[in-house]
Design a protein around this motif. Structure first.
Motif, PDB file in Angstrom:
ATOM      1  N   GLY A 155       0.803  -1.215   0.000  1.00 15.73           N
ATOM      2  CA  GLY A 155       0.000   0.000   0.000  1.00 15.73           C
ATOM      3  C   GLY A 155       0.836   1.265   0.000  1.00 15.73           C
ATOM      4  O   GLY A 155       0.517   2.234  -0.702  1.00 15.73           O
ATOM      5  N   SER A 156       1.917   1.266   0.783  1.00 17.06           N
ATOM      6  CA  SER A 156       2.789   2.444   0.857  1.00 17.06           C
ATOM      7  C   SER A 156       3.425   2.745  -0.498  1.00 17.06           C
ATOM      8  O   SER A 156       3.496   3.902  -0.919  1.00 17.06           O
ATOM      9  N   ALA A 157       3.871   1.700  -1.188  1.00 17.34           N
ATOM     10  CA  ALA A 157       4.494   1.892  -2.502  1.00 17.34           C
ATOM     11  C   ALA A 157       3.463   2.360  -3.526  1.00 17.34           C
ATOM     12  O   ALA A 157       3.731   3.244  -4.348  1.00 17.34           O
ATOM     13  N   ALA A 158       2.258   1.779  -3.477  1.00 21.37           N
ATOM     14  CA  ALA A 158       1.222   2.118  -4.456  1.00 21.37           C
ATOM     15  C   ALA A 158       0.759   3.557  -4.317  1.00 21.37           C
ATOM     16  O   ALA A 158       0.445   4.212  -5.322  1.00 21.37           O
ATOM     17  N   ARG A 159       0.710   4.066  -3.098  1.00 21.50           N
ATOM     18  CA  ARG A 159       0.256   5.448  -2.883  1.00 21.50           C
ATOM     19  C   ARG A 159       1.204   6.477  -3.486  1.00 21.50           C
ATOM     20  O   ARG A 159       0.821   7.634  -3.678  1.00 21.50           O
ATOM     21  N   GLU A 160       2.420   6.068  -3.782  1.00 21.11           N
ATOM     22  CA  GLU A 160       3.391   6.986  -4.374  1.00 21.11           C
ATOM     23  C   GLU A 160       3.246   7.086  -5.884  1.00 21.11           C
ATOM     24  O   GLU A 160       3.860   7.931  -6.525  1.00 21.11           O
ATOM     25  N   ILE A 161       2.420   6.224  -6.463  1.00 17.60           N
ATOM     26  CA  ILE A 161       2.242   6.202  -7.919  1.00 17.60           C
ATOM     27  C   ILE A 161       0.961   6.941  -8.281  1.00 17.60           C
ATOM     28  O   ILE A 161      -0.117   6.597  -7.799  1.00 17.60           O
ATOM     29  N   GLU A 162       1.052   7.942  -9.124  1.00 18.75           N
ATOM     30  CA  GLU A 162      -0.117   8.735  -9.487  1.00 18.75           C
ATOM     31  C   GLU A 162      -0.768   8.273 -10.777  1.00 18.75           C
ATOM     32  O   GLU A 162      -1.982   8.417 -10.942  1.00 18.75           O
ATOM     33  N   GLU A 163       0.008   7.736 -11.699  1.00 20.02           N
ATOM     34  CA  GLU A 163      -0.565   7.287 -12.965  1.00 20.02           C
ATOM     35  C   GLU A 163      -0.026   5.915 -13.330  1.00 20.02           C
ATOM     36  O   GLU A 163       1.181   5.667 -13.250  1.00 20.02           O
ATOM     37  N   VAL A 164      -0.929   5.034 -13.714  1.00 22.55           N
ATOM     38  CA  VAL A 164      -0.551   3.705 -14.194  1.00 22.55           C
ATOM     39  C   VAL A 164      -0.687   3.726 -15.710  1.00 22.55           C
ATOM     40  O   VAL A 164      -1.764   4.023 -16.239  1.00 22.55           O
ATOM     41  N   THR A 165       0.378   3.435 -16.418  1.00 23.04           N
ATOM     42  CA  THR A 165       0.399   3.555 -17.872  1.00 23.04           C
ATOM     43  C   THR A 165       0.284   2.182 -18.548  1.00 23.04           C
ATOM     44  O   THR A 165       0.447   1.139 -17.913  1.00 23.04           O
ATOM     45  N   VAL A 166       0.021   2.228 -19.840  1.00 22.18           N
ATOM     46  CA  VAL A 166      -0.033   1.018 -20.673  1.00 22.18           C
ATOM     47  C   VAL A 166       0.772   1.308 -21.931  1.00 22.18           C
ATOM     48  O   VAL A 166       0.481   2.272 -22.653  1.00 22.18           O
ATOM     49  N   SER A 167       1.780   0.502 -22.194  1.00 26.48           N
ATOM     50  CA  SER A 167       2.608   0.731 -23.376  1.00 26.48           C
ATOM     51  C   SER A 167       1.836   0.372 -24.645  1.00 26.48           C
ATOM     52  O   SER A 167       0.827  -0.338 -24.606  1.00 26.48           O
ATOM     53  N   ALA A 168       2.324   0.856 -25.760  1.00 21.44           N
ATOM     54  CA  ALA A 168       1.673   0.561 -27.037  1.00 21.44           C
ATOM     55  C   ALA A 168       1.674  -0.935 -27.316  1.00 21.44           C
ATOM     56  O   ALA A 168       0.698  -1.490 -27.848  1.00 21.44           O
ATOM     57  N   LEU A 227      -4.660  -2.650 -10.510  1.00 24.82           N
ATOM     58  CA  LEU A 227      -4.444  -3.009  -9.105  1.00 24.82           C
ATOM     59  C   LEU A 227      -3.390  -4.109  -8.971  1.00 24.82           C
ATOM     60  O   LEU A 227      -2.550  -4.071  -8.067  1.00 24.82           O
ATOM     61  N   TYR A 228      -3.420  -5.084  -9.884  1.00 21.45           N
ATOM     62  CA  TYR A 228      -2.394  -6.127  -9.872  1.00 21.45           C
ATOM     63  C   TYR A 228      -1.015  -5.507 -10.120  1.00 21.45           C
ATOM     64  O   TYR A 228      -0.024  -5.903  -9.506  1.00 21.45           O
ATOM     65  N   ALA A 229      -0.959  -4.534 -11.031  1.00 22.62           N
ATOM     66  CA  ALA A 229       0.320  -3.870 -11.324  1.00 22.62           C
ATOM     67  C   ALA A 229       0.811  -3.088 -10.110  1.00 22.62           C
ATOM     68  O   ALA A 229       1.978  -3.188  -9.716  1.00 22.62           O
ATOM     69  N   LEU A 230      -0.078  -2.313  -9.502  1.00 21.93           N
ATOM     70  CA  LEU A 230       0.297  -1.517  -8.334  1.00 21.93           C
ATOM     71  C   LEU A 230       0.756  -2.396  -7.179  1.00 21.93           C
ATOM     72  O   LEU A 230       1.651  -2.018  -6.415  1.00 21.93           O
ATOM     73  N   ALA A 231       0.142  -3.565  -7.041  1.00 21.06           N
ATOM     74  CA  ALA A 231       0.531  -4.479  -5.962  1.00 21.06           C
ATOM     75  C   ALA A 231       1.963  -4.960  -6.120  1.00 21.06           C
ATOM     76  O   ALA A 231       2.622  -5.328  -5.145  1.00 21.06           O
ATOM     77  N   GLU A 232       2.453  -4.939  -7.365  1.00 26.84           N
ATOM     78  CA  GLU A 232       3.846  -5.307  -7.618  1.00 26.84           C
ATOM     79  C   GLU A 232       4.770  -4.095  -7.588  1.00 26.84           C
ATOM     80  O   GLU A 232       5.963  -4.216  -7.860  1.00 26.84           O
ATOM     81  N   GLY A 233       4.206  -2.919  -7.302  1.00 29.50           N
ATOM     82  CA  GLY A 233       5.009  -1.705  -7.295  1.00 29.50           C
ATOM     83  C   GLY A 233       5.267  -1.157  -8.683  1.00 29.50           C
ATOM     84  O   GLY A 233       6.161  -0.321  -8.870  1.00 29.50           O
ATOM     85  N   CYS A 234       4.487  -1.609  -9.674  1.00 28.78           N
ATOM     86  CA  CYS A 234       4.673  -1.178 -11.057  1.00 28.78           C
ATOM     87  C   CYS A 234       3.794   0.031 -11.371  1.00 28.78           C
ATOM     88  O   CYS A 234       2.634   0.079 -10.951  1.00 28.78           O
TER      89      CYS A 234
END
Length: 405
Positions: free
Chosen positions: A239-252, A293-300
């Motif tokens: 949770g601490s790591a995920a809160r630091e991420i503001e945007e989750v992107t998707v590559s082409a 959410l799966y990505a954020l859980a990995e810190g991505c």
């Protein structure tokens, strides 16, 4: 009584949150998917409204609303949410004490008032998690006060809420909350097809059938405390790591894979079935939210194909849940017809040509290929012989990897 459909647990329980749910499932009778749903909804709440993923339609908030659908006494809905909440409240103590509420308000005014009590002077509310173990109460409340459905629909999209009375005007800016709800299959079926369902309230929820996974002794069973403590420690760091991420992107590259595989698979599941399509209209939106959410859980801060794979498996199970609860939808979709044909072929299986004969030669080959992507239980293997190898389709309860032709 509804039975739990087949599901791809390997994909669903991939990643850190899946591991937490599996481990908690070993010390509980609850279905691990119910535990995962509770933790996913709580995690989606905790990260707050600033973390989003951008799609062609605009920015998408990541709050997740789940419904555990199970028979009272046998579904173990309460156990699934209880052990999940113990981890959530231990991981984020102050947040869990202040922002986890154990019921959904019964009126539109009650909802915005509850949110306003957790808001700052500018109307920005703290991220919250609602736990409603008697969804029947909300269902009945919606019949009396249509504002509840209106506000829920707006909140799902992160839109501002405004409620005016003769004495006050309340405004909530960008509300962000998760929901975990419980309902019996017969009561959930009763709301499907209704105004709030087709109007978009209930299809914003992700329903998941749950059932007791195991029987533990009444006395002397496994001690859940060490597992809960370890899970809470892991969730706190996630949770601490995920809160630091503001945007989750998707590559082409990933976006292309999503269009060619995940989107096609989801659309194939509900294609040609109007009733199912209404209830699962937001399957794509749920797939994107869950993958993030799966990505954020990995810190991505980027969604990869493996995250979409996991999300596809979970959302596919949700669609199967609706189909199981609504028997009138069974047999209409192409994937369902293919599944029945391959099952009927038994251990010998069938070739694609034989499948074509069974479901109708009027169906295009590319439509069959799309439908097969949504059926991981169908194993495709090559049979060598004279000339070109044949592709044999067999049904297996364990989802198998597809062998390309």
């Amino acid at each position: 009584m509804a039975t739990t459909p087949a599901r791809d647990d390997k994909a669903i329980f991939a990643g850190p949150l899946g591991e937490i749910a599996r481990n908690l499932g070993k010390v509980s009778e609850a279905d691990p998917i119910g535990i995962l749903a509770t933790i996913l909804s709580g995690f989606s709440s905790y990260i707050g409204p600033t973390t989003k993923v951008t799609t062609t339609a605009g920015e998408m908030p990541l709050s997740l609303w789940t419904i555990l659908v199970g028979t009272s006494g046998r579904g173990r809905k309460g156990q699934a949410t209880s052990i999940g909440l113990r981890v959530i409240e231990k991981a984020w103590k102050s947040w869990g004490q202040e922002n986890v509420l154990h019921s959904l308000p019964g009126t539109g005014l009650g909802l915005v008032t509850e949110l306003s009590e957790h808001a700052d002077e500018e109307g920005s509310t703290a991220p919250m998690l609602f736990v409603e173990e008697e969804l029947d109460t909300t269902i009945n409340a919606m019949k009396r006060d249509t504002k509840i459905g209106v506000y829920l629909r707006k909140a799902f999209d992160g839109s501002d809420l405004r409620h005016k009375t003769s004495v006050a005007s309340i405004r909530i800016k960008s509300p962000h909350f998760g929901i975990v709800a419980h309902v019996q299959p017969k009561n959930y079926k009763a709301i499907l097809g209704g105004r709030d369902s087709t109007g978009g309230t209930w299809n914003r929820f992700l329903p998941l059938l749950v059932a007791r996974a195991r029987t533990l002794p009444v006395f002397g069973g496994p001690d859940p405390q060490p597992v809960i403590k370890k899970a809470a420690k892991a969730l706190r760091a996630i949770g601490s790591a995920a809160r630091e991420i503001e945007e989750v992107t998707v590559s082409a590259r990933t976006a292309k894979a999503f269009e060619k595989k995940h989107r096609i698979a989801l659309e194939a599941l509900i294609d040609g079935n109007d009733e199912l399509a209404e209830q699962c209209e937001r399957a794509l939106a749920h797939c994107v939210r869950v993958a993030a959410l799966y990505a954020l859980a990995e810190g991505c801060d980027e969604i990869f194909v493996r995250h979409f794979d996991a999300a596809l498996a979970l959302v596919s199970y949700s669609i199967a849940t609706v189909r199981e609860i609504m028997p009138e939808t069974t047999g209409e979709s192409l994937p369902n017809r293919i599944a029945e044909a391959v099952k009927a072929a038994g251990e010998e299986g069938m070739t694609r040509s034989e499948l074509w004969d069974a479901i109708g030669r009027s169906i295009k080959a590319e439509e069959i290929t799309k439908a097969l992507l949504s059926l991981p239980q169908i194993q495709q293997t090559k049979k060598m012989g004279r000339g070109r190898p044949s592709l044999i389709l067999r049904w297996t309860e364990t989802p198998a990897k597809t062998v390309a032709a």
